[in-house]
Design a protein around this motif. Structure first.
Motif, PDB file in Angstrom:
ATOM      1  N   LEU A  28       8.384  -8.344 -12.483  1.00 48.81           N
ATOM      2  CA  LEU A  28       7.280  -7.432 -12.795  1.00 48.81           C
ATOM      3  C   LEU A  28       7.090  -6.393 -11.697  1.00 48.81           C
ATOM      4  N   VAL A  29       7.242  -6.823 -10.436  1.00 50.59           N
ATOM      5  CA  VAL A  29       7.147  -5.873  -9.330  1.00 50.59           C
ATOM      6  C   VAL A  29       8.247  -4.822  -9.443  1.00 50.59           C
ATOM      7  N   ALA A  30       9.484  -5.269  -9.728  1.00 49.29           N
ATOM      8  CA  ALA A  30      10.588  -4.321  -9.909  1.00 49.29           C
ATOM      9  C   ALA A  30      10.313  -3.375 -11.077  1.00 49.29           C
ATOM     10  N   GLY A  31       9.749  -3.931 -12.163  1.00 51.30           N
ATOM     11  CA  GLY A  31       9.410  -3.089 -13.302  1.00 51.30           C
ATOM     12  C   GLY A  31       8.357  -2.049 -12.956  1.00 51.30           C
ATOM     13  N   SER A  32       7.392  -2.436 -12.132  1.00 54.51           N
ATOM     14  CA  SER A  32       6.339  -1.474 -11.748  1.00 54.51           C
ATOM     15  C   SER A  32       6.923  -0.334 -10.922  1.00 54.51           C
ATOM     16  N   LEU A  33       7.922  -0.638 -10.086  1.00 58.73           N
ATOM     17  CA  LEU A  33       8.549   0.407  -9.286  1.00 58.73           C
ATOM     18  C   LEU A  33       9.430   1.302 -10.152  1.00 58.73           C
ATOM     19  N   ALA A  34      10.165   0.674 -11.089  1.00 55.81           N
ATOM     20  CA  ALA A  34      11.051   1.458 -11.949  1.00 55.81           C
ATOM     21  C   ALA A  34      10.270   2.364 -12.896  1.00 55.81           C
ATOM     22  N   LEU A  35       9.165   1.833 -13.447  1.00 59.69           N
ATOM     23  CA  LEU A  35       8.376   2.579 -14.429  1.00 59.69           C
ATOM     24  C   LEU A  35       7.170   3.285 -13.822  1.00 59.69           C
ATOM     25  N   ARG A  36       6.925   3.066 -12.517  1.00 60.84           N
ATOM     26  CA  ARG A  36       5.799   3.671 -11.805  1.00 60.84           C
ATOM     27  C   ARG A  36       4.473   3.320 -12.492  1.00 60.84           C
ATOM     28  N   PRO A  91       0.811  -1.227   0.000  1.00 61.63           N
ATOM     29  CA  PRO A  91       0.000   0.000   0.000  1.00 61.63           C
ATOM     30  C   PRO A  91       0.843   1.276   0.000  1.00 61.63           C
ATOM     31  N   SER A  92       1.997   1.244   0.671  1.00 58.44           N
ATOM     32  CA  SER A  92       2.886   2.407   0.635  1.00 58.44           C
ATOM     33  C   SER A  92       3.475   2.594  -0.762  1.00 58.44           C
ATOM     34  N   PHE A  93       3.819   1.475  -1.445  1.00 58.60           N
ATOM     35  CA  PHE A  93       4.276   1.576  -2.830  1.00 58.60           C
ATOM     36  C   PHE A  93       3.202   2.235  -3.696  1.00 58.60           C
ATOM     37  N   VAL A  94       1.968   1.762  -3.520  1.00 63.52           N
ATOM     38  CA  VAL A  94       0.866   2.276  -4.337  1.00 63.52           C
ATOM     39  C   VAL A  94       0.682   3.773  -4.099  1.00 63.52           C
ATOM     40  N   ALA A  95       0.704   4.185  -2.838  1.00 61.35           N
ATOM     41  CA  ALA A  95       0.435   5.584  -2.509  1.00 61.35           C
ATOM     42  C   ALA A  95       1.614   6.503  -2.807  1.00 61.35           C
ATOM     43  N   GLN A  96       2.839   6.061  -2.445  1.00 56.47           N
ATOM     44  CA  GLN A  96       3.986   6.961  -2.540  1.00 56.47           C
ATOM     45  C   GLN A  96       4.692   6.887  -3.887  1.00 56.47           C
ATOM     46  N   THR A  97       4.923   5.677  -4.373  1.00 59.70           N
ATOM     47  CA  THR A  97       5.675   5.517  -5.623  1.00 59.70           C
ATOM     48  C   THR A  97       4.769   5.643  -6.846  1.00 59.70           C
ATOM     49  N   LEU A  98       3.603   5.014  -6.789  1.00 61.34           N
ATOM     50  CA  LEU A  98       2.688   5.054  -7.936  1.00 61.34           C
ATOM     51  C   LEU A  98       1.688   6.186  -7.837  1.00 61.34           C
ATOM     52  N   GLU A  99       1.645   6.866  -6.695  1.00 60.84           N
ATOM     53  CA  GLU A  99       0.801   8.048  -6.472  1.00 60.84           C
ATOM     54  C   GLU A  99      -0.680   7.760  -6.712  1.00 60.84           C
ATOM     55  N   VAL A 100      -1.123   6.598  -6.206  1.00 63.19           N
ATOM     56  CA  VAL A 100      -2.546   6.233  -6.234  1.00 63.19           C
ATOM     57  C   VAL A 100      -3.025   6.245  -4.784  1.00 63.19           C
ATOM     58  N   ALA A 101      -3.892   7.208  -4.443  1.00 60.96           N
ATOM     59  CA  ALA A 101      -4.282   7.416  -3.050  1.00 60.96           C
ATOM     60  C   ALA A 101      -5.502   6.609  -2.635  1.00 60.96           C
ATOM     61  N   ASN A 102      -6.156   5.918  -3.563  1.00 61.69           N
ATOM     62  CA  ASN A 102      -7.379   5.187  -3.256  1.00 61.69           C
ATOM     63  C   ASN A 102      -7.059   3.932  -2.441  1.00 61.69           C
ATOM     64  N   LEU A 103      -7.600   3.854  -1.216  1.00 63.75           N
ATOM     65  CA  LEU A 103      -7.310   2.719  -0.337  1.00 63.75           C
ATOM     66  C   LEU A 103      -7.935   1.425  -0.847  1.00 63.75           C
ATOM     67  N   ALA A 104      -9.055   1.540  -1.556  1.00 63.62           N
ATOM     68  CA  ALA A 104      -9.680   0.338  -2.127  1.00 63.62           C
ATOM     69  C   ALA A 104      -8.769  -0.286  -3.180  1.00 63.62           C
ATOM     70  N   VAL A 105      -8.080   0.544  -3.942  1.00 65.39           N
ATOM     71  CA  VAL A 105      -7.120   0.032  -4.931  1.00 65.39           C
ATOM     72  C   VAL A 105      -5.968  -0.678  -4.220  1.00 65.39           C
ATOM     73  N   SER A 106      -5.474  -0.082  -3.142  1.00 59.77           N
ATOM     74  CA  SER A 106      -4.394  -0.730  -2.378  1.00 59.77           C
ATOM     75  C   SER A 106      -4.836  -2.094  -1.861  1.00 59.77           C
ATOM     76  N   GLY A 107      -6.053  -2.152  -1.327  1.00 59.24           N
ATOM     77  CA  GLY A 107      -6.564  -3.432  -0.845  1.00 59.24           C
ATOM     78  C   GLY A 107      -6.705  -4.449  -1.950  1.00 59.24           C
ATOM     79  N   ALA A 108      -7.135  -4.007  -3.135  1.00 50.16           N
ATOM     80  CA  ALA A 108      -7.308  -4.919  -4.269  1.00 50.16           C
ATOM     81  C   ALA A 108      -5.962  -5.450  -4.758  1.00 50.16           C
TER      82      ALA A 108
END
Length: 404
Positions: free
Chosen positions: A299-307, A244-261
């Protein structure tokens, strides 16, 4: 100590008792509570004020509880009965929920996570046995499916439920636990109606640790399979502690439902992988699982590198699928290789290594995040765990630990 089994659907004369599906539903509710705080850690950080390292330490306390129960109460439900242990697990789960409802700082967060770990340690073995033992003749395979889906599916439903309620309902740090507390109370009522499937014939005596000893003839199989489990559970720990911190801070998606999904998706993949292990065969499942785990981590590393959120979800599904394949194959290999008089201790040792994997690596991510940043810490984690999974995969491909 000897025990006898009660009838599969036994109960009072003329009264229909709940069956294995009801037990699976109870299992799901109990496991959901273990991951309920996952999408809420960011809110706790904002409210209390602590670092990413503390987030991972709070999460790791859960694994301490699980390992403690495995070490101290490995076969307790075999000797005192399934229902008392299930009720004790639900009581601990309710106490954990109350800690979060009343939370006013870090002490109650730590206590709540410790109680949930103790509950998980009690629940996993007793609930799995109950589901399998309540299955009528001819439905053992379905019961095994139900137990697997309840375990991993419940862990996935926790963050999904918490994320939806926190995002779209009031009281984001209270309502998820109040809803879970209500479900726990309903589950306790169901447990009281479940037939008892394990009855002791003598005094229970004090709890006896199962004895975490790996016989020499099993060590080759144990080392490879437990390292694969360590790597797979490290992936689960990453998603349940800091995704969830990756989603909010690195990918800049603040929706908590998305983090849970996102967290739900890794457990969905794990459930699918465990269910398909039988079709693929245990001998092939272990190296294939390690390979898919490496791909998932890439794929996880790619998501962090490419946001990119899409790559993170793909990594969760692929890595979770590989974790499920490798974990079930490894557990099968260890169970078959261990002598009967050391089987419980060997399997308990396997779970201890697995739950060490779910805790220590993510604490390392939290520590690295303090000076590297969360994104770079995640990349280091992905590379290290992928290297471990690749080495184990190559080893078991050349020297299969088990024949189908």
């Amino acid at each position: 100590m000897e025990r006898v089994h009660s009838p599969r659907q036994g109960g009072e004369r003329g009264t229909r008792r709940p069956g294995y599906l009801a037990a699976a539903a109870v299992f799901t509710v109990g496991m959901a509570g273990m991951t309920l705080p996952t999408p809420l850690y960011g809110l706790y950080r904002a409210q209390i004020g602590f670092s990413e390292l503390i987030v991972t330490v709070v999460f790791a306390v859960y694994a301490v509880g699980v390992i403690g129960v495995l070490l101290a109460l490995g076969d307790f439900s075999d000797r005192v009965g399934r229902r008392p242990v299930l009720l004790a697990a639900m009581a601990l789960s309710a106490a954990s929920a109350l800690c979060f409802v009343l939370e006013g700082g870090l002490p109650l967060l730590f206590l709540g996570r410790l109680l949930s770990g103790l509950a998980a340690g009690l629940l996993s073995g007793a609930a799995t046995a109950t589901v399998l033992e309540l299955a009528p003749e001819g439905r053992q395979s379905r019961a095994g499916f139900a137990a697997t889906a309840a375990n991993m599916g419940g862990l996935g439903c926790g963050p999904l439920l918490a994320g939806l309620l926190a995002q779209y309902a009031p009281w984001p740090l209270r309502l998820p636990y109040l809803v879970h507390l209500a479900l726990v109370l309903v589950s306790a009522a169901v447990i009281r109606r479940l037939p008892e499937t394990a009855r002791r014939t003598g005094p229970a005596g004090p709890p006896r640790p199962p004895g975490l000893k790996v016989p020499p003839q099993v060590r080759g199989v144990f080392t490879a399979t437990s390292l694969a489990a360590f790597a797979g559970f490290a992936l689960l720990g990453l998603f349940t502690a800091v995704a969830p911190s990756f989603v909010a801070q690195t990918l800049e998606v603040a929706n908590l439902a998305v983090s849970g999904a996102v967290v739900f998706s890794v457990f969905l993949g794990s459930t699918a992988g465990q269910l398909l292990t039988g079709r693929l065969g245990t001998r092939r499942s272990l190296p294939v699982g390690c390979l898919l785990l490496v791909v998932g981590l890439a794929l996880v590393a790619g998501s962090l590198a490419l946001r990119t959120l899409d790559l993170l979800v793909a990594g969760a599904l692929c890595g979770g699928f590989g974790q499920g394949l490798g974990f079930r194959a490894g557990l099968t290999a260890v169970g078959r290789a261990a002598p009967a008089d050391h089987r419980a201790g060997t399997i308990s040792s396997f779970f201890v290594v697995a739950y060490t994997g779910i805790s220590l690596p993510v604490v390392g991510v939290g520590a690295m995040a303090v000076w590297l940043g969360l994104r770079d810490a995640g990349l280091v984690f992905a590379v290290c765990v992928a290297a471990l999974a690749a080495c184990v995969g190559l080893y078991v491909l050349r020297r299969p630990p088990i024949a189908d």
